[in-house]
Write a protein that holds these residues in place. Sequence first.
Motif, PDB file in Angstrom:
ATOM      1  N   ASP A 144       0.780  -1.004  -0.049  1.00 48.45           N
ATOM      2  CA  ASP A 144       0.215  -0.096  -0.047  1.00 48.45           C
ATOM      3  C   ASP A 144       0.864   1.137   0.014  1.00 48.45           C
ATOM      4  O   ASP A 144       1.050   1.542   0.936  1.00 48.45           O
ATOM      5  CB  ASP A 144      -0.947   0.193   0.982  1.00 48.45           C
ATOM      6  CG  ASP A 144      -2.317   0.909   1.334  1.00 48.45           C
ATOM      7  OD1 ASP A 144      -1.694   1.855  -0.107  1.00 48.45           O
ATOM      8  OD2 ASP A 144      -2.370   0.575   1.868  1.00 48.45           O
ATOM      9  N   THR A 145       1.516   1.843  -1.288  1.00 50.14           N
ATOM     10  CA  THR A 145       2.283   3.325  -1.062  1.00 50.14           C
ATOM     11  C   THR A 145       0.877   4.242  -1.487  1.00 50.14           C
ATOM     12  O   THR A 145       1.728   4.816  -1.512  1.00 50.14           O
ATOM     13  CB  THR A 145       2.801   2.590  -3.208  1.00 50.14           C
ATOM     14  OG1 THR A 145       1.801   3.133  -3.953  1.00 50.14           O
ATOM     15  CG2 THR A 145       3.670   1.308  -2.747  1.00 50.14           C
ATOM     16  N   GLY A 146       0.302   4.646  -1.082  1.00 48.57           N
ATOM     17  CA  GLY A 146      -1.054   5.664  -2.036  1.00 48.57           C
ATOM     18  C   GLY A 146      -0.358   5.598  -3.292  1.00 48.57           C
ATOM     19  O   GLY A 146      -1.721   7.024  -3.277  1.00 48.57           O
ATOM     20  N   ARG A 147       0.035   5.136  -4.078  1.00 49.20           N
ATOM     21  CA  ARG A 147      -0.260   5.363  -5.784  1.00 49.20           C
ATOM     22  C   ARG A 147      -0.503   3.954  -6.585  1.00 49.20           C
ATOM     23  O   ARG A 147      -1.065   2.972  -5.929  1.00 49.20           O
ATOM     24  CB  ARG A 147       1.019   5.354  -5.815  1.00 49.20           C
ATOM     25  CG  ARG A 147       1.569   6.871  -5.777  1.00 49.20           C
ATOM     26  CD  ARG A 147       1.138   8.194  -6.043  1.00 49.20           C
ATOM     27  NE  ARG A 147       1.744   8.687  -5.594  1.00 49.20           N
ATOM     28  CZ  ARG A 147       1.906  10.376  -5.104  1.00 49.20           C
ATOM     29  NH1 ARG A 147       0.084  10.539  -5.731  1.00 49.20           N
ATOM     30  NH2 ARG A 147       2.159  10.983  -4.830  1.00 49.20           N
ATOM     31  N   PHE A 148      -1.806   4.167  -7.190  1.00 50.72           N
ATOM     32  CA  PHE A 148      -2.270   3.869  -8.375  1.00 50.72           C
ATOM     33  C   PHE A 148      -2.135   3.504  -9.806  1.00 50.72           C
ATOM     34  O   PHE A 148      -1.463   4.537 -10.090  1.00 50.72           O
ATOM     35  CB  PHE A 148      -3.724   3.964  -8.143  1.00 50.72           C
ATOM     36  CG  PHE A 148      -3.933   3.644  -5.860  1.00 50.72           C
ATOM     37  CD1 PHE A 148      -4.486   2.769  -6.032  1.00 50.72           C
ATOM     38  CD2 PHE A 148      -4.199   4.378  -5.719  1.00 50.72           C
ATOM     39  CE1 PHE A 148      -5.229   2.257  -4.738  1.00 50.72           C
ATOM     40  CE2 PHE A 148      -4.942   4.716  -4.461  1.00 50.72           C
ATOM     41  CZ  PHE A 148      -5.507   3.315  -3.814  1.00 50.72           C
ATOM     42  N   PHE A 149      -2.123   2.212 -10.223  1.00 51.13           N
ATOM     43  CA  PHE A 149      -2.510   2.531 -12.042  1.00 51.13           C
ATOM     44  C   PHE A 149      -3.921   2.016 -11.914  1.00 51.13           C
ATOM     45  O   PHE A 149      -4.402   1.515 -11.249  1.00 51.13           O
ATOM     46  CB  PHE A 149      -1.463   1.426 -11.987  1.00 51.13           C
ATOM     47  CG  PHE A 149      -1.920   0.429 -12.380  1.00 51.13           C
ATOM     48  CD1 PHE A 149      -3.215  -0.661 -13.063  1.00 51.13           C
ATOM     49  CD2 PHE A 149      -1.795  -0.898 -11.295  1.00 51.13           C
ATOM     50  CE1 PHE A 149      -3.330  -2.364 -12.977  1.00 51.13           C
ATOM     51  CE2 PHE A 149      -2.721  -2.023 -11.039  1.00 51.13           C
ATOM     52  CZ  PHE A 149      -3.062  -2.686 -11.730  1.00 51.13           C
ATOM     53  N   LEU A 150      -4.135   3.242 -13.247  1.00 50.50           N
ATOM     54  CA  LEU A 150      -5.660   2.624 -14.010  1.00 50.50           C
ATOM     55  C   LEU A 150      -5.425   2.337 -14.977  1.00 50.50           C
ATOM     56  O   LEU A 150      -4.939   2.628 -15.993  1.00 50.50           O
ATOM     57  CB  LEU A 150      -6.850   3.936 -13.789  1.00 50.50           C
ATOM     58  CG  LEU A 150      -6.247   4.205 -12.706  1.00 50.50           C
ATOM     59  CD1 LEU A 150      -5.233   4.675 -12.214  1.00 50.50           C
ATOM     60  CD2 LEU A 150      -7.923   5.704 -12.962  1.00 50.50           C
ATOM     61  N   GLY A 151      -5.905   0.876 -15.097  1.00 48.12           N
ATOM     62  CA  GLY A 151      -5.840   0.241 -17.117  1.00 48.12           C
ATOM     63  C   GLY A 151      -7.483   1.076 -17.520  1.00 48.12           C
ATOM     64  O   GLY A 151      -7.974   0.205 -16.702  1.00 48.12           O
ATOM     65  N   TYR A 152      -7.246   1.505 -18.435  1.00 47.46           N
ATOM     66  CA  TYR A 152      -8.302   1.359 -19.335  1.00 47.46           C
ATOM     67  C   TYR A 152      -8.708   0.667 -20.691  1.00 47.46           C
ATOM     68  O   TYR A 152      -7.980   0.640 -20.861  1.00 47.46           O
ATOM     69  CB  TYR A 152      -8.047   2.854 -20.034  1.00 47.46           C
ATOM     70  CG  TYR A 152      -8.671   3.926 -18.656  1.00 47.46           C
ATOM     71  CD1 TYR A 152     -10.563   4.304 -18.867  1.00 47.46           C
ATOM     72  CD2 TYR A 152      -7.622   4.202 -17.994  1.00 47.46           C
ATOM     73  CE1 TYR A 152     -10.068   5.687 -17.707  1.00 47.46           C
ATOM     74  CE2 TYR A 152      -7.961   5.578 -17.400  1.00 47.46           C
ATOM     75  CZ  TYR A 152      -8.941   5.833 -17.151  1.00 47.46           C
ATOM     76  OH  TYR A 152      -9.727   7.151 -16.136  1.00 47.46           O
ATOM     77  N   ASN A 153      -9.548  -0.131 -20.909  1.00 45.56           N
ATOM     78  CA  ASN A 153     -10.323  -0.745 -21.887  1.00 45.56           C
ATOM     79  C   ASN A 153     -11.165  -0.177 -22.514  1.00 45.56           C
ATOM     80  O   ASN A 153     -12.192  -0.942 -21.753  1.00 45.56           O
ATOM     81  CB  ASN A 153     -10.186  -2.107 -21.499  1.00 45.56           C
ATOM     82  CG  ASN A 153     -10.066  -3.136 -22.290  1.00 45.56           C
ATOM     83  OD1 ASN A 153     -10.337  -2.575 -23.373  1.00 45.56           O
ATOM     84  ND2 ASN A 153     -10.628  -4.172 -21.986  1.00 45.56           N
ATOM     85  N   VAL A 154     -11.302   0.051 -23.470  1.00 46.52           N
ATOM     86  CA  VAL A 154     -12.897   0.357 -24.036  1.00 46.52           C
ATOM     87  C   VAL A 154     -13.275   0.172 -25.762  1.00 46.52           C
ATOM     88  O   VAL A 154     -12.437  -0.178 -26.382  1.00 46.52           O
ATOM     89  CB  VAL A 154     -12.046   2.279 -23.734  1.00 46.52           C
ATOM     90  CG1 VAL A 154     -13.677   2.702 -24.436  1.00 46.52           C
ATOM     91  CG2 VAL A 154     -12.112   2.895 -22.858  1.00 46.52           C
ATOM     92  N   GLY A 155     -14.324   0.219 -26.143  1.00 46.50           N
ATOM     93  CA  GLY A 155     -15.388  -0.350 -26.764  1.00 46.50           C
ATOM     94  C   GLY A 155     -16.197   0.083 -26.918  1.00 46.50           C
ATOM     95  O   GLY A 155     -16.631   0.398 -25.858  1.00 46.50           O
ATOM     96  N   PRO A 156     -16.644  -0.186 -28.438  1.00 46.08           N
ATOM     97  CA  PRO A 156     -17.998   0.285 -28.801  1.00 46.08           C
ATOM     98  C   PRO A 156     -19.182  -0.676 -27.825  1.00 46.08           C
ATOM     99  O   PRO A 156     -18.589  -1.919 -27.499  1.00 46.08           O
ATOM    100  CB  PRO A 156     -18.313  -0.499 -30.148  1.00 46.08           C
ATOM    101  CG  PRO A 156     -17.228  -0.604 -30.267  1.00 46.08           C
ATOM    102  CD  PRO A 156     -16.238  -0.386 -29.427  1.00 46.08           C
ATOM    103  N   VAL A 157     -20.028  -0.207 -27.526  1.00 45.46           N
ATOM    104  CA  VAL A 157     -21.109  -0.695 -26.564  1.00 45.46           C
ATOM    105  C   VAL A 157     -21.748  -1.652 -27.151  1.00 45.46           C
ATOM    106  O   VAL A 157     -21.524  -1.674 -29.389  1.00 45.46           O
ATOM    107  CB  VAL A 157     -22.657  -0.228 -26.471  1.00 45.46           C
ATOM    108  CG1 VAL A 157     -23.527  -0.485 -26.376  1.00 45.46           C
ATOM    109  CG2 VAL A 157     -21.808   1.357 -25.224  1.00 45.46           C
ATOM    110  N   SER A 158     -21.677  -3.208 -26.762  1.00 46.03           N
ATOM    111  CA  SER A 158     -22.059  -3.768 -27.264  1.00 46.03           C
ATOM    112  C   SER A 158     -23.714  -4.368 -27.908  1.00 46.03           C
ATOM    113  O   SER A 158     -24.501  -4.020 -26.839  1.00 46.03           O
ATOM    114  CB  SER A 158     -21.266  -5.529 -27.446  1.00 46.03           C
ATOM    115  OG  SER A 158     -21.909  -5.345 -25.449  1.00 46.03           O
TER     116      SER A 158
END
Length: 158
Positions: A144-158
């Motif tokens: 628990d470093t108080g820092r985070f990564f955000l991984g986005y995975n975006v696609g068209p609505v199915s």
Amino acid sequence: MLRPASAFTSALLALTLVTGCSEPSEAGRDQAGPSATSAAPSAGGGLKGQDKISDSWPREIPLPAKYEVQSASSPDGKYHFLNVFGVSEEHVQATLAQFPSNGFKQVSETKIGKGGNYKFANDKWDVGLIIGLSDENGNPTNEDTGRFFLGYNVGPVS
């Protein structure tokens, strides 16, 4: 059969769990495109630089302010993959709060420690968002470093 978005989310989560203690790879970090804007707080923290993404990134999808995008791709213009590292907890929460303000409905949430997997959707986009712990340099970690990564995975609505 997994959709490209689901496969990417699974792969990113597995990579995070396996490489929690690895050293950073400067060669693997890239930037592309113009600066993005975000209504998330812009107070300090994070890595050097501003958010930089491609022109094809859907601007209604919120990104944490004042953090450097470490990798972004849109192989076919329909699917978008983006990673941001070293984000403060305050900016993670502000980014999550922006989704409803930008017209997205939260479809699901799976908490994993202080992070988790989130899915948001609007009439055009499905967004898979993985949030996990990282160190100040952007390396995934179990501490628990108080820092985070955000991984986005975006696609068209199915």
